[in-house]
Scaffold this motif. Structure first.
Motif, PDB file in Angstrom:
ATOM      1  N   ARG A   1      87.960 101.916  84.408  1.00 32.75           N
ATOM      2  CA  ARG A   1      88.558 100.768  83.937  1.00 32.75           C
ATOM      3  C   ARG A   1      89.611 100.689  82.962  1.00 32.75           C
ATOM      4  O   ARG A   1      90.632 100.190  83.116  1.00 32.75           O
ATOM      5  CB  ARG A   1      87.425  99.669  83.676  1.00 32.75           C
ATOM      6  CG  ARG A   1      86.481  99.494  84.720  1.00 32.75           C
ATOM      7  CD  ARG A   1      85.281  98.454  84.226  1.00 32.75           C
ATOM      8  NE  ARG A   1      84.680  97.687  85.331  1.00 32.75           N
ATOM      9  CZ  ARG A   1      83.645  96.925  85.165  1.00 32.75           C
ATOM     10  NH1 ARG A   1      83.307  96.373  84.007  1.00 32.75           N
ATOM     11  NH2 ARG A   1      83.101  96.228  86.195  1.00 32.75           N
TER      12      ARG A   1
ATOM     13  N   GLY B   1      80.573  99.559  91.685  1.00 37.93           N
ATOM     14  CA  GLY B   1      80.013 100.288  90.701  1.00 37.93           C
ATOM     15  C   GLY B   1      78.752 100.963  91.312  1.00 37.93           C
ATOM     16  O   GLY B   1      78.266 101.860  91.001  1.00 37.93           O
TER      17      GLY B   1
ATOM     18  N   PHE C   1      87.207  91.726  94.503  1.00 35.14           N
ATOM     19  CA  PHE C   1      88.034  91.178  93.022  1.00 35.14           C
ATOM     20  C   PHE C   1      88.507  89.653  93.237  1.00 35.14           C
ATOM     21  O   PHE C   1      89.333  89.401  94.280  1.00 35.14           O
ATOM     22  CB  PHE C   1      89.117  92.249  92.888  1.00 35.14           C
ATOM     23  CG  PHE C   1      89.827  91.761  91.477  1.00 35.14           C
ATOM     24  CD1 PHE C   1      88.971  91.673  90.368  1.00 35.14           C
ATOM     25  CD2 PHE C   1      91.013  91.880  91.237  1.00 35.14           C
ATOM     26  CE1 PHE C   1      89.588  91.226  89.058  1.00 35.14           C
ATOM     27  CE2 PHE C   1      91.770  91.478  90.018  1.00 35.14           C
ATOM     28  CZ  PHE C   1      90.985  91.242  89.135  1.00 35.14           C
TER      29      PHE C   1
ATOM     30  N   SER D   1      87.771  88.616  86.958  1.00 29.51           N
ATOM     31  CA  SER D   1      86.711  89.387  86.172  1.00 29.51           C
ATOM     32  C   SER D   1      86.609  90.715  87.182  1.00 29.51           C
ATOM     33  O   SER D   1      86.167  90.689  88.175  1.00 29.51           O
ATOM     34  CB  SER D   1      85.254  88.722  85.991  1.00 29.51           C
ATOM     35  OG  SER D   1      84.375  89.765  85.605  1.00 29.51           O
ATOM     36  N   LEU D   2      86.632  92.002  86.434  1.00 25.71           N
ATOM     37  CA  LEU D   2      86.028  92.999  87.064  1.00 25.71           C
ATOM     38  C   LEU D   2      84.655  93.265  87.480  1.00 25.71           C
ATOM     39  O   LEU D   2      84.565  93.849  88.369  1.00 25.71           O
ATOM     40  CB  LEU D   2      86.528  94.340  86.228  1.00 25.71           C
ATOM     41  CG  LEU D   2      87.775  94.668  85.894  1.00 25.71           C
ATOM     42  CD1 LEU D   2      87.999  95.835  84.814  1.00 25.71           C
ATOM     43  CD2 LEU D   2      88.888  95.080  87.014  1.00 25.71           C
ATOM     44  N   ASP D   3      83.983  92.324  86.837  1.00 19.25           N
ATOM     45  CA  ASP D   3      82.562  92.335  87.631  1.00 19.25           C
ATOM     46  C   ASP D   3      82.390  91.753  88.751  1.00 19.25           C
ATOM     47  O   ASP D   3      81.309  92.021  89.480  1.00 19.25           O
ATOM     48  CB  ASP D   3      81.588  91.866  86.403  1.00 19.25           C
ATOM     49  CG  ASP D   3      81.372  92.276  85.039  1.00 19.25           C
ATOM     50  OD1 ASP D   3      81.639  93.728  84.942  1.00 19.25           O
ATOM     51  OD2 ASP D   3      81.316  91.927  83.897  1.00 19.25           O
ATOM     52  N   SER D   4      83.371  91.151  89.295  1.00 20.01           N
ATOM     53  CA  SER D   4      83.404  90.413  90.578  1.00 20.01           C
ATOM     54  C   SER D   4      83.488  91.623  91.580  1.00 20.01           C
ATOM     55  O   SER D   4      83.083  91.517  92.999  1.00 20.01           O
ATOM     56  CB  SER D   4      84.228  89.594  90.923  1.00 20.01           C
ATOM     57  OG  SER D   4      85.735  90.192  90.679  1.00 20.01           O
TER      58      SER D   4
ATOM     59  N   GLN E   1      82.015  94.734  93.387  1.00 22.44           N
ATOM     60  CA  GLN E   1      81.002  95.446  93.440  1.00 22.44           C
ATOM     61  C   GLN E   1      80.483  96.936  93.832  1.00 22.44           C
ATOM     62  O   GLN E   1      79.752  97.296  94.337  1.00 22.44           O
ATOM     63  CB  GLN E   1      79.878  94.701  94.495  1.00 22.44           C
ATOM     64  CG  GLN E   1      79.551  93.084  94.406  1.00 22.44           C
ATOM     65  CD  GLN E   1      78.971  92.871  92.908  1.00 22.44           C
ATOM     66  OE1 GLN E   1      77.908  93.347  92.822  1.00 22.44           O
ATOM     67  NE2 GLN E   1      79.753  92.119  92.152  1.00 22.44           N
TER      68      GLN E   1
ATOM     69  N   MET F   1      82.489 104.734  84.621  1.00 24.93           N
ATOM     70  CA  MET F   1      83.351 103.440  84.750  1.00 24.93           C
ATOM     71  C   MET F   1      84.047 102.828  83.718  1.00 24.93           C
ATOM     72  O   MET F   1      85.076 102.236  83.848  1.00 24.93           O
ATOM     73  CB  MET F   1      81.944 102.245  85.438  1.00 24.93           C
ATOM     74  CG  MET F   1      82.571 101.099  85.912  1.00 24.93           C
ATOM     75  SD  MET F   1      83.698 101.196  87.349  1.00 24.93           S
ATOM     76  CE  MET F   1      82.496 101.801  88.450  1.00 24.93           C
ATOM     77  N   ASP F   2      83.629 102.955  82.424  1.00 25.17           N
ATOM     78  CA  ASP F   2      84.338 102.252  81.323  1.00 25.17           C
ATOM     79  C   ASP F   2      85.670 103.060  81.320  1.00 25.17           C
ATOM     80  O   ASP F   2      86.485 102.399  81.221  1.00 25.17           O
ATOM     81  CB  ASP F   2      83.543 102.699  79.930  1.00 25.17           C
ATOM     82  CG  ASP F   2      82.400 101.432  80.008  1.00 25.17           C
ATOM     83  OD1 ASP F   2      82.137 100.368  80.585  1.00 25.17           O
ATOM     84  OD2 ASP F   2      81.396 101.847  79.088  1.00 25.17           O
TER      85      ASP F   2
END
Length: 352
Positions: free
Chosen positions: A247, A222, A211, A215-218, A220, A243-244
């Protein structure tokens, strides 16, 4: 005999050792739930680490008190196991080497019965309740040398209609057993498959540490979860799906509350077939600098007692049961839930 034959024989002997320990632990734990003598189940110098307000205990008398309180509260108590697995604990560089290689049995389930007497100040309902309990037991010479028990008393408060904190963001209710009903593994042990599943879980743990703080997309992580995975959180957080949901109901609130959270090490690291269990005392540390569970920031550095029970299918995590000692975290933050319960029941503090 080849080197591969020797390894296969060693693996078979190791698996047989764990199967025997699982059967021993199963008998001991079910006997304890039915009121068996503590001396028949625990070594005289055994340790018990239990969730707040029990905390760390040692010796027969102290351990007996915990089981006696449960049996008194639910005199017709039954133990209902949903996961029963085990293994030789794998190494963790953050922990003492003495914790590696211990025979550990991990269980997830409920104690069910009629709640006829108060438990830790939680008022009896005289109705049926199910108390979530996730446990790890170290078996030595057919008795328990160490126990770790996460008893979800906050969920019992929910069932007793004395909920003391803000509503959970996730869904509250009974935890479901593993999909497909494969959690009770008394007669089987697959350490080879367990090692593969364990490596997947550790890779997911490592991905959580990527992290970037923005950004949560950082993160990996998932890639290691099934599309519609179920995350069974403790009372106070609740259950999420996909995941939604994970989060929204847990990860964002947790990172907001404890942005500096760090892993602290695991006393248990086992894999058995499609099941993996990790846990630490504490497992995570962090500083409460943002709102969490409806409580404003306190600036308190806290230790978090956590276990994780993972169920994998086709190399993906599809279910994760996560007992967390929420009451102990709140206590460290200056919120004594049990004192609040006493106040609400007519016994407030009358002096500083």
């Amino acid at each position: 005999m080849t080197q591969n034959d020797d390894k296969m024989n060693d693996d078979t002997m190791n698996d047989d050792t764990i199967i025997a320990a699982k059967k021993t632990a199963h008998g001991l734990l079910h006997s304890l739930a039915q009121g068996a003598d503590i001396k028949d189940a625990y070594h005289a110098d055994a340790h018990l680490w239990a969730s707040h307000p029990f905390n760390k205990l040692q010796g027969h008398d102290a351990i007996k008190d915990v089981w006696s309180q449960l049996r008194t509260a639910l005199p017709d108590m039954e133990r209902r196991d949903s996961i029963f697995t085990g293994g030789f604990s794998k190494p963790d560089a953050r922990m003492d080497d003495a914790l590696t290689g211990r025979v550990l049995i991990a269980t997830m389930g409920h104690y069910q019965g009629t709640f006829t007497h108060d438990l830790c100040g939680i008022p009896a309902t005289n109705g049926v309740v199910t108390i979530r309990s996730c446990e790890v037991h170290h078996i030595v010479d057919d008795k328990i040398a160490h126990s770790y028990m996460m008893i979800d008393l906050l969920d019992l408060m929910r069932q007793a209609h004395v909920w003391p904190i803000a509503p959970s963001l996730g869904a509250e209710g009974a935890w479901q057993p593993p999909f497909g009903g494969a959690g009770i593994r008394l007669d089987q042990q697959d350490s080879a498959a367990g090692a593969r599943a364990f490596n997947t879980v550790i890779e997911m743990h490592n991905a959580l540490l990527t992290f970037d703080g923005k950004s949560l997309d950082s993160m990996q992580h998932g890639a290691y979860w099934g599309e519609a995975f179920l995350w069974y959180g403790p009372a106070g957080i609740g259950t999420t799906r996909g995941m939604d949901g994970f989060r929204a109901h847990h990860q964002i609130p947790f990172l907001t509350g404890f942005p500096d959270r760090r892993g602290a090490g695991h006393y248990i690291r086992i894999g058995d077939g499609n099941f993996v269990v990790t846990g630490g005392w504490p497992s995570v540390t962090g500083t409460h600098v943002g709102e969490w569970l409806g409580l404003p920031a306190t600036g308190t550095h806290v230790e978090m007692r956590v276990m994780d029970f993972y169920h994998l299918v086709d190399g993906k995590i599809i279910e994760n049961w996560v007992p967390i000692d929420i009451l102990y975290i709140l206590y460290q933050m200056g919120f004594d839930v049990f004192a609040r319960l006493r106040h609400l029941r007519g016994d407030p503090k009358r002096d500083l």
